[in-house]
Design an enzyme around this catalytic site. Sequence first.
Site, PDB file in Angstrom:
ATOM      1  CG  ASP A 121     -10.192   1.011   8.065  1.00 27.06           C
ATOM      2  OD1 ASP A 121      -9.020   1.414   8.109  1.00 27.06           O
ATOM      3  OD2 ASP A 121     -11.016   1.390   7.203  1.00 27.06           O
ATOM      4  CG  ASP A 181      -8.582   0.865   4.276  1.00 25.49           C
ATOM      5  OD1 ASP A 181      -7.690   1.278   5.033  1.00 25.49           O
ATOM      6  OD2 ASP A 181      -9.761   1.267   4.328  1.00 25.49           O
ATOM      7  NE  ARG A 217      -7.995   3.548   0.208  1.00 25.48           N
ATOM      8  CZ  ARG A 217      -8.155   4.017   1.437  1.00 25.48           C
ATOM      9  NH1 ARG A 217      -8.550   3.241   2.394  1.00 25.48           N
ATOM     10  NH2 ARG A 217      -7.928   5.281   1.695  1.00 25.48           N
ATOM     11  NE  ARG A 252      -3.552   2.516   2.252  1.00 24.35           N
ATOM     12  CZ  ARG A 252      -4.535   2.771   3.093  1.00 24.35           C
ATOM     13  NH1 ARG A 252      -4.992   1.814   3.856  1.00 24.35           N
ATOM     14  NH2 ARG A 252      -5.053   3.963   3.154  1.00 24.35           N
TER      15      ARG A 252
HETATM   16  P1  ADP Z   1      -9.774   5.155   5.847  1.00 27.36           P
HETATM   17  O1  ADP Z   1      -9.516   3.747   6.218  1.00 27.36           O
HETATM   18  O2  ADP Z   1     -10.733   5.861   6.771  1.00 27.36           O
HETATM   19  O3  ADP Z   1     -10.090   5.362   4.405  1.00 27.36           O
HETATM   20  P2  ADP Z   1      -6.923   5.540   5.894  1.00 27.36           P
HETATM   21  O4  ADP Z   1      -6.754   4.054   5.901  1.00 27.36           O
HETATM   22  O5  ADP Z   1      -6.339   6.292   4.767  1.00 27.36           O
HETATM   23  O6  ADP Z   1      -8.415   5.951   6.058  1.00 27.36           O
HETATM   24  O7  ADP Z   1      -6.407   6.174   7.235  1.00 27.36           O
HETATM   25  C1  ADP Z   1      -5.354   5.624   7.917  1.00 27.36           C
HETATM   26  C2  ADP Z   1      -5.194   6.295   9.278  1.00 27.36           C
HETATM   27  O8  ADP Z   1      -6.408   6.295  10.010  1.00 27.36           O
HETATM   28  C3  ADP Z   1      -4.208   5.512  10.088  1.00 27.36           C
HETATM   29  O9  ADP Z   1      -2.954   6.121   9.990  1.00 27.36           O
HETATM   30  C4  ADP Z   1      -4.760   5.526  11.488  1.00 27.36           C
HETATM   31  O10 ADP Z   1      -3.902   6.252  12.347  1.00 27.36           O
HETATM   32  C5  ADP Z   1      -6.081   6.249  11.379  1.00 27.36           C
HETATM   33  N1  ADP Z   1      -7.158   5.562  12.120  1.00 27.36           N
HETATM   34  C6  ADP Z   1      -7.943   6.149  13.051  1.00 27.36           C
HETATM   35  N2  ADP Z   1      -8.836   5.272  13.548  1.00 27.36           N
HETATM   36  C7  ADP Z   1      -8.604   4.084  12.920  1.00 27.36           C
HETATM   37  C8  ADP Z   1      -9.201   2.793  13.021  1.00 27.36           C
HETATM   38  N3  ADP Z   1     -10.222   2.541  13.872  1.00 27.36           N
HETATM   39  N4  ADP Z   1      -8.710   1.801  12.231  1.00 27.36           N
HETATM   40  C9  ADP Z   1      -7.685   2.043  11.373  1.00 27.36           C
HETATM   41  N5  ADP Z   1      -7.082   3.242  11.227  1.00 27.36           N
HETATM   42  C10 ADP Z   1      -7.528   4.269  11.996  1.00 27.36           C
HETATM   43 MG    MG Z   2      -7.824   2.573   6.775  1.00 23.75          MG
END
Ligand code: ADP
Ligand code: MG
Length: 172
Positions: free
Chosen positions: A99, A97, A94, A84
């Site tokens: 989360d 991803d 991406r 990534r």
């Molecule tokens: P999204 O997944 O919302 O599209 P990104 O993957 O680009 O956004 O964002 C990554 C950043 O989001 C990471 O660097 C992390 O610090 C932050 N972040 C905040 N909360 C979370 C979460 N619950 N899970 C994963 N990343 C998180």
């Molecule tokens: Mg993310």
Amino acid sequence: MKDRVFIGIGSNVGDSEENCIRSIKEMLKDGRLRFQGVSSLYRTAPVSTIPQDDFVNCAIFVSWAGSPLSLLEFLMSIENRMGRVSDGRKDSPRVIDLDILLFGNLVLQEHSLTIPHAELHKRRFAMVPCLEIDPQIIHPGLRRPLAKFLGKIDDQQSVERIRKISMDEIGL
Ligand code: ADP
Ligand code: MG
């Protein structure tokens, strides 16, 4: 202590189904994580102002013997290993991803980590896979059944089930 965690998985670059499966296999290699369940794979419309391909999304349900921050670091290391790259824009395409959507009943707001994920209750592509695994999930911050939020979402957020993930293909 082991916490019950839902991790949201998404990809819209390369072979997205394969990328989702590979990320699950990578996660399962770590001794701190114990598999509890996985959703189907879904094809979903990107929620972004940047034009881009559809996503493949799914979710896994695991227990994690560590802190929320250690889980975030672990997931980011897998994102990096899978190639990534960030173009600096939010919501850009991406390869993978990962989360943290829910971490037990924890409600946390830190600089680098918000739990439950700040967008969970606004994104059909995140909620549908979690609710497939457990339809009874309560959003610990908003203190309402997660399923209630599905009805409030814009029809443009299309989510179509592709297929089940077999235990074989994730090596279980
Ligand atoms: P999204 O997944 O919302 O599209 P990104 O993957 O680009 O956004 O964002 C990554 C950043 O989001 C990471 O660097 C992390 O610090 C932050 N972040 C905040 N909360 C979370 C979460 N619950 N899970 C994963 N990343 C998180
Ligand atoms: Mg993310």
